[in-house]
Design a protein around this motif. Structure first.
Motif, PDB file in Angstrom:
ATOM      1  N   LYS A 154      22.463   6.834  83.161  1.00 29.08           N
ATOM      2  CA  LYS A 154      21.547   7.970  82.970  1.00 29.08           C
ATOM      3  C   LYS A 154      21.458   8.641  84.333  1.00 29.08           C
ATOM      4  O   LYS A 154      20.651   8.278  85.177  1.00 29.08           O
ATOM      5  CB  LYS A 154      20.180   7.456  82.504  1.00 29.08           C
ATOM      6  N   GLU A 178       7.442  11.009 102.387  1.00 22.44           N
ATOM      7  CA  GLU A 178       8.888  11.233 102.534  1.00 22.44           C
ATOM      8  C   GLU A 178       9.115  12.725 102.286  1.00 22.44           C
ATOM      9  O   GLU A 178       8.866  13.220 101.179  1.00 22.44           O
ATOM     10  CB  GLU A 178       9.648  10.406 101.491  1.00 22.44           C
ATOM     11  N   THR A 237      20.091   7.018  88.037  1.00 24.61           N
ATOM     12  CA  THR A 237      20.482   7.387  89.402  1.00 24.61           C
ATOM     13  C   THR A 237      19.855   8.719  89.838  1.00 24.61           C
ATOM     14  O   THR A 237      19.470   9.534  88.998  1.00 24.61           O
ATOM     15  CB  THR A 237      22.024   7.438  89.509  1.00 24.61           C
ATOM     16  N   GLY A 288      16.033   5.937  93.242  1.00 26.16           N
ATOM     17  CA  GLY A 288      15.284   7.193  93.199  1.00 26.16           C
ATOM     18  C   GLY A 288      14.013   7.062  94.014  1.00 26.16           C
ATOM     19  O   GLY A 288      13.955   6.283  94.977  1.00 26.16           O
ATOM     20  N   SER A 289      12.996   7.796  93.633  1.00 25.92           N
ATOM     21  CA  SER A 289      11.757   7.794  94.426  1.00 25.92           C
ATOM     22  C   SER A 289      10.942   6.526  94.146  1.00 25.92           C
ATOM     23  O   SER A 289      11.075   5.903  93.089  1.00 25.92           O
ATOM     24  CB  SER A 289      10.940   9.045  94.087  1.00 25.92           C
ATOM     25  N   CYS A 347      18.531   9.174 101.556  1.00 28.62           N
ATOM     26  CA  CYS A 347      17.551   8.092 101.685  1.00 28.62           C
ATOM     27  C   CYS A 347      17.719   7.379 103.025  1.00 28.62           C
ATOM     28  O   CYS A 347      16.846   6.636 103.443  1.00 28.62           O
ATOM     29  CB  CYS A 347      17.697   7.096 100.545  1.00 28.62           C
ATOM     30  N   GLY A 362      13.987   2.518  96.241  1.00 32.18           N
ATOM     31  CA  GLY A 362      13.075   3.657  96.284  1.00 32.18           C
ATOM     32  C   GLY A 362      13.240   4.533  97.509  1.00 32.18           C
ATOM     33  O   GLY A 362      14.292   4.554  98.158  1.00 32.18           O
ATOM     34  N   GLU A 368      19.283  14.589  86.110  1.00 29.58           N
ATOM     35  CA  GLU A 368      19.436  15.788  85.276  1.00 29.58           C
ATOM     36  C   GLU A 368      19.662  17.032  86.134  1.00 29.58           C
ATOM     37  O   GLU A 368      19.938  18.104  85.626  1.00 29.58           O
ATOM     38  CB  GLU A 368      18.197  15.955  84.377  1.00 29.58           C
TER      39      GLU A 368
HETATM   40  P1  NAD Z   1      13.559  10.627  91.140  1.00 31.69           P
HETATM   41  O1  NAD Z   1      12.769   9.385  91.260  1.00 31.69           O
HETATM   42  O2  NAD Z   1      12.852  11.900  90.849  1.00 31.69           O
HETATM   43  O3  NAD Z   1      14.660  10.483  89.968  1.00 31.69           O
HETATM   44  C1  NAD Z   1      15.545   9.394  89.926  1.00 31.69           C
HETATM   45  C2  NAD Z   1      15.935   9.130  88.478  1.00 31.69           C
HETATM   46  O4  NAD Z   1      14.761   8.771  87.737  1.00 31.69           O
HETATM   47  C3  NAD Z   1      16.545  10.340  87.769  1.00 31.69           C
HETATM   48  O5  NAD Z   1      17.609   9.908  86.956  1.00 31.69           O
HETATM   49  C4  NAD Z   1      15.377  10.874  86.946  1.00 31.69           C
HETATM   50  O6  NAD Z   1      15.807  11.522  85.762  1.00 31.69           O
HETATM   51  C5  NAD Z   1      14.594   9.619  86.623  1.00 31.69           C
HETATM   52  N1  NAD Z   1      13.157   9.904  86.460  1.00 31.69           N
HETATM   53  C6  NAD Z   1      12.432  10.864  87.096  1.00 31.69           C
HETATM   54  N2  NAD Z   1      11.144  10.809  86.701  1.00 31.69           N
HETATM   55  C7  NAD Z   1      11.049   9.812  85.803  1.00 31.69           C
HETATM   56  C8  NAD Z   1       9.961   9.257  85.050  1.00 31.69           C
HETATM   57  N3  NAD Z   1       8.719   9.746  85.146  1.00 31.69           N
HETATM   58  N4  NAD Z   1      10.216   8.215  84.251  1.00 31.69           N
HETATM   59  C9  NAD Z   1      11.455   7.702  84.137  1.00 31.69           C
HETATM   60  N5  NAD Z   1      12.539   8.176  84.834  1.00 31.69           N
HETATM   61  C10 NAD Z   1      12.325   9.223  85.656  1.00 31.69           C
HETATM   62  O7  NAD Z   1      14.432  10.749  92.484  1.00 31.69           O
HETATM   63  P2  NAD Z   1      15.348  11.955  92.964  1.00 31.69           P
HETATM   64  O8  NAD Z   1      14.476  13.094  93.366  1.00 31.69           O
HETATM   65  O9  NAD Z   1      16.425  12.212  91.988  1.00 31.69           O
HETATM   66  O10 NAD Z   1      16.040  11.298  94.262  1.00 31.69           O
HETATM   67  C11 NAD Z   1      15.439  11.328  95.534  1.00 31.69           C
HETATM   68  C12 NAD Z   1      14.730  10.021  95.831  1.00 31.69           C
HETATM   69  O11 NAD Z   1      15.638   8.929  95.711  1.00 31.69           O
HETATM   70  C13 NAD Z   1      14.202   9.955  97.257  1.00 31.69           C
HETATM   71  O12 NAD Z   1      12.938   9.352  97.237  1.00 31.69           O
HETATM   72  C14 NAD Z   1      15.224   9.067  97.962  1.00 31.69           C
HETATM   73  O13 NAD Z   1      14.737   8.395  99.098  1.00 31.69           O
HETATM   74  C15 NAD Z   1      15.566   8.118  96.877  1.00 31.69           C
HETATM   75  N6  NAD Z   1      16.842   7.454  97.115  1.00 31.69           N
HETATM   76  C16 NAD Z   1      16.818   6.137  97.459  1.00 31.69           C
HETATM   77  C17 NAD Z   1      18.008   5.469  97.730  1.00 31.69           C
HETATM   78  C18 NAD Z   1      18.006   4.024  98.102  1.00 31.69           C
HETATM   79  O14 NAD Z   1      19.068   3.389  98.040  1.00 31.69           O
HETATM   80  N7  NAD Z   1      16.877   3.447  98.473  1.00 31.69           N
HETATM   81  C19 NAD Z   1      19.214   6.161  97.635  1.00 31.69           C
HETATM   82  C20 NAD Z   1      19.195   7.504  97.262  1.00 31.69           C
HETATM   83  C21 NAD Z   1      17.994   8.145  96.998  1.00 31.69           C
END
Ligand code: NAD
Length: 499
Positions: A173, A384, A147, A225-226, A281, A248, A176
């Protein structure tokens, strides 16, 4: 320095990898705690405990599992202020916004209390002579959720509540960057009666995520996440034979028609663009006014509203509109995108670059920015931003505005502001975006509908929460049962049909 723990087998457990990440208070810019990053061996041990716990949990009746969730809702309400304060402290969002984060998660838990009804199977009486056929939904086993930082309470609950209601055990997970609230949620679930091991919180980075992706006991992975990480996890998880859903990033547009109530639209844009410092998001990051007169009148209304936004720490209470960004790196990234917008010719009509707050000079605050005359080839349009920056892309006609939204790589949310039902209906039908608002700026569906974007905002067949969550976290088994009576017909070698 405070050391945050994993939550394993019903209790807080110190990490043993020796690797840690820093957790900040974004308002002060100070490191407040360190969070352990799990090794692959720690992930493996957590999954094994979860697999053990899942056997008994799956045998617990759906009604009894729902009662644990009922009690959990009571405990969430009891500890709401405690949870919200900790959430604001690590994330930076205002206290009312932090409560919203918890409540939108709690609503999904409430929906999952209806699990006994949602898990009812299908039954066909006398599908053939003396034959009954029935289908049942069974849990997958151990499932995992990864998440993001921006909703540290809501999104974990969107994932573990339906998974647990279906009889799975769950490995969370969390991000962090704000890892404390997920541990607090796991403690409350344990207090509510969840057996140890059924919800495991494992902190970490790519090492932990890759270990989950590789683990053969992890049957499904849900990610939010992203987009680049969503694509990676979707590809790796599917290749490993798991069920995967990944949500994403986003670039959400609001079309403002010439007949719209422009005061209403301007207020909606300010709330949806700058709330939570734009770290949502479903934030609206692009306004698309139709026609020059609409654009001029909208921007004229937006400027004083954006300039008067109050930015500050959550401790300042209700007077604050939004807080700091989550990290110093996030702040640097947003400010560099603002510079690229200026360089590429967009008009910065509200400039938040010089924003500074006395006593919080090291905090990750970014003042509000408003761009006019942004074009779709600029970086600030394509990326974004995830910060308090709203862009205005002027469109000459409704068709051009619609085409702009359709051509964008993301498809999470969008909105239209108009008084014309015909236009609104046309927009809702034709747009290639998963969640659509008509005079509603942030159309996040309620718990009993499903949440999910299209295009580069969502990967996988099923959405989050609502009935889809019960499909994602179960698999169907269909039983054909015959209880023969009377004269036996002997062996049948042909493929049976009902004709
Ligand atoms: P992120 O992608 O950096 O991290 C998300 C999760 O992935 C975290 O738990 C992180 O530890 C893990 N992660 C990061 N890098 C990784 C890697 N290289 N390999 C494996 N796991 C990895 O996202 P963020 O910065 O925490 O959150 C913001 C993003 O989430 C924005 O892009 C936002 O639009 C998106 N988001 C989307 C929704 C949706 O429902 N579409 C909802 C909330 C947030």
């Amino acid at each position: 320095m405070k050391e945050i723990c994993h939550f394993l087998d019903g209790k807080q457990t110190t990490g043993s990898s020796g690797r840690f990440g820093d957790v900040y208070n974004p308002a002060t810019g100070q490191v407040e705690a360190k969070v352990p990053f799990a090794s692959a061996d720690e992930v493996d041990a957590a999954v094994r405990q979860a697999a053990e716990a899942q056997i008994g949990w799956a045998q617990t009746s759906p009604q009894r599992r729902a009662r644990v969730l009922m009690k959990f809702v009571d405990l969430l309400n009891r500890d709401m202020d405690l949870l919200a304060t900790q959430l604001s402290r690590e994330h930076g969002k205002t206290l009312p916004d932090a409560r919203g984060d918890i409540v939108r998660g709690l609503e999904v838990v409430e929906f999952c209390i209806g699990a006994p009804h949602l898990l009812k199977g299908e039954f066909s009486d006398s599908a053939g002579r003396g034959i009954d056929m029935y289908s049942m939904r069974q849990p997958l086993g151990v499932v995992a959720g990864i998440t993001p930082f921006n909703f540290p309470a809501m999104i974990p609950m969107w994932k573990f509540a339906p998974a647990l209601a279906c009889g799975n055990s769950f490995i969370l997970k969390p991000s962090e960057r704000d890892p404390s609230v997920p541990v607090m949620l796991a403690e409350l679930l344990t207090e509510a009666g969840l057996p140890p091991g059924a919800l495991q919180v494992v902190h970490g980075d790519k090492v932990a995520v890759d270990a989950l992706l590789r683990h053969d006991r992890v049957m499904a992975i849900g990610f939010v996440g992203s987009t680049p990480i969503a694509e990676y996890i979707y590809a790796q998880g599917c290749a490993a034979g798991k069920r995967v859903q990944c949500f994403g990033g986003a670039k959400n547009h609001m079309i403002v028609m010439p007949d719209a109530d422009l005061d209403l639209a301007a207020d909606a844009l300010v709330g949806a663009g700058y709330g939570a410092a734009g770290e949502r998001c479903m934030a609206i990051s692009v306004a698309v006014p139709v026609g020059q007169r609409t654009a001029d009148a909208l921007v004229e209304r937006l400027i004083p509203k954006v300039e008067s936004l109050q930015v500050g720490p959550y401790t300042a209470g209700e007077a604050i509109d939004y807080g700091p960004l989550v990290t110093g790196a996030a702040k640097e990234r947003v400010l560099s995108l603002v510079e690229s917008g200026i360089e590429q010719g967009a008009e910065l009509v509200v400039d938040g670059r010089k924003f500074s707050l006395q006593g919080y000079e090291d905090g990750f605050f970014v003042g509000p920015h408003l761009f006019d005359r942004v074009t779709t080839s600029m970086e600030i349009y394509k990326e974004e931003i995830f910060g308090p920056v709203l862009s205005t892309v002027r469109a000459a006609s409704y068709e051009q505005a619609l085409g702009t939204v359709m051509d964008n790589q993301y498809g999470n949310g969008t909105a239209i502001y108009t008084r014309d039902g015909d236009t609104a209906r046309d927009f809702a039908h034709r747009i290639n975006v998963g969640m659509v608002g008509v005079n509603v700026p942030i159309p996040v569906p309620l718990a009993y509908h499903t949440f999910g974007g299209w295009k580069k905002s969502g990967f996988g067949d099923l959405n989050q929460h609502g009935p889809d969550a019960f499909r994602f976290y179960t698999r169907t088994k269909t039983v054909t049962a015959r209880w023969p009576s009377g004269i036996k017909e002997g062996a049948v070698l042909n493929f049976p049909t009902l004709s």
